[in-house]
Design a protein around this motif. Sequence first.
Motif: not given
Length: 120
Positions: A61-63, A80-85, A88-93, A97-101
């Motif tokens: 988990d990214i967290e 993980p990367g987003f190559e599978t499209g 959910k993964q992209l949204q998690a990242v 990033m938003e929270k950390r910024s």
Amino acid sequence: MSDIEEALKLREKYTHFRILVIGRANAGKTTLLKRVCNTDEDPCIYDENNDNQVHQRGIHDIERQFAFRSNPQFIFHDSPGFETGDEKQLQAVRSFMEKRSKATNPNEQLHAIWSDFVYL
Ligand SMILES: Nc1nc2c(ncn2[C@@H]2O[C@H](COP(=O)(O)OP(=O)(O)O)[C@@H](O)[C@H]2O)c(=O)[nH]1
Ligand SMILES: [Mg+2]
């Protein structure tokens, strides 16, 4: 204040350097981080407050933050990367990033992102 004095003062505020590593499963992220930290040990996974070591090896988990005992000043997160499209993964990242910024405490901030390819 000279550049070096300014850098030293800034460095005092930062006890940790937080890095997000992005790359598909088995890309070699963990191996790379071990090499960078010059260690053979497995990463330690910490809870949110970076206090207690938790034993949840299977959980990805990214967290989830981890570090190596030999280099506790570097805190890593991976995704993980987003190559599978995988939206959910992209949204998690994105939300990570938003929270950390928005973090005002330098130790909560995300300082660098290391990715196996460029996302535009
Ligand atoms: N041949 C080769 N294997 C590697 C390399 N880097 C990592 N591996 C192997 O690939 C597998 C996955 O590596 P790991 O670091 O766990 O990938 P992660 O899932 O991105 O964290 C492990 O069995 C590693 O030993 C490399 O540069 N060359
Ligand atoms: Mg890994």
